[in-house]
Design an enzyme around this catalytic site. Structure first.
Site, PDB file in Angstrom:
ATOM      1  CE  LYS A 127      -4.129  -2.003   2.086  1.00 25.32           C
ATOM      2  NZ  LYS A 127      -5.198  -1.856   3.101  1.00 25.32           N
ATOM      3  CG  ASN A 144      -7.531   1.081  -0.479  1.00 24.03           C
ATOM      4  OD1 ASN A 144      -7.625   2.310  -0.562  1.00 24.03           O
ATOM      5  ND2 ASN A 144      -8.593   0.314  -0.321  1.00 24.03           N
ATOM      6  N   GLY A 192       0.568   0.126   5.704  1.00 22.93           N
ATOM      7  CA  GLY A 192      -0.262   1.078   4.977  1.00 22.93           C
ATOM      8  C   GLY A 192      -1.652   1.230   5.541  1.00 22.93           C
TER       9      GLY A 192
END
Length: 260
Positions: A66, A87, A143
């Protein structure tokens, strides 16, 4: 052959519900598209993946890419830039030249915010705009945790990252005091620990200091009742998994891919 293709990139994807979710949606709504899983051993394989799938119009991104995927993107949405993680990728192609441009978005923040606000409201939490901010402990430093920190701060919380080792702005699990854990209003697990098939693992958090009145959110959704959730529930906390967040972030991804 379908006219449009979408998919998920990550390292290990066997636990993912994304393909079944989107393919069911396409069938139900009569959309000429297909969703596939694309496990990548290295994020540097992304350009070749896109070139080899000329019908590919959008991608979801999961662990551990991510943050790392951002080096391949041509532009970012405002939220993705602020969060520092992506994402969702929209692929825009120039059919004449065969080139493509990639724009990154973050729908994790939307999905998590909606789910957490609902969990807090269900617990009886009163959202205040003034006074001392409640504390949220965020477990994990990947992330997903970046989107959760951003979201919790937007809701009105102070946040503290917690990981295996101490670093800038991040405490180690061993640094947490009983008073800090007891005084937190929310604990959010952003680690993959407990995900199928590794269902008997959980973050090394001092759960013994949790108590009734706190909310504990696990981004893991497979299994639906994780070890983290079971332990937190046993201490009187209200718990939630990440399934509704998954559904909401998928709705956000579809909107980003279609310019909504």
């Amino acid at each position: 052959m379908v006219s449009s293709e979408y998919g998920l990139i990550g390292k290990v994807l066997g636990h993912s519900f994304s393909a079944s979710y989107f393919n069911d949606k396409f069938k139900r709504e009569g959309i000429d598209a297909h969703y596939s899983l694309f496990p990548l051993e290295n994020i540097d394989l992304l350009p070749d993946l896109i070139r080899s799938h000329p019908s590919l119009k959008g991608l979801n991104v999961t662990i551990p890419y991510k943050v790392e995927v951002m080096k391949y993107l041509d532009s970012l949405s405002e939220e993705a830039e602020e969060i520092g993680a992506v994402n969702v990728i929209k692929i825009e192609r120039d059919e004449d030249s065969g080139t493509f441009r990639l724009k990154g978005f973050n729908s994790d923040a939307y999905g998590f915010t909606q789910s957490m606000v609902h969990l807090l409201a269900t617990s009886g939490y009163i959202f205040e705009t003034e006074g001392e901010k409640p504390l949220a402990l965020i477990l994990g430093t990947g992330g997903a945790s970046r989107a959760v920190v951003w979201s919790m701060q937007k809701i009105g919380f102070d946040t503290q990252l917690v990981g295996r080792t101490r670093r800038d702005n991040c405490l180690a699990y061993g640094d947490l005091t009983p008073e800090m854990v007891y005084g937190a209003k929310a604990v959010v697990n952003c680690t993959p620990l407990g995900t199928t098939p590794d269902v008997n693992s959980a973050a090394p958090f001092p759960y013994q200091y949790l108590h009734e009145g706190q909310v504990c959110f696990d981004l893991v959704y497979n299994p639906s009742d994780t070890l983290f959730m079971k332990i937190c529930r046993a201490h009187g906390c209200m718990v939630s998994n990440g399934l509704e967040m998954l559904r909401l972030q998928a709705v956000g991804a579809w909107n980003f891919w279609n310019g909504r």
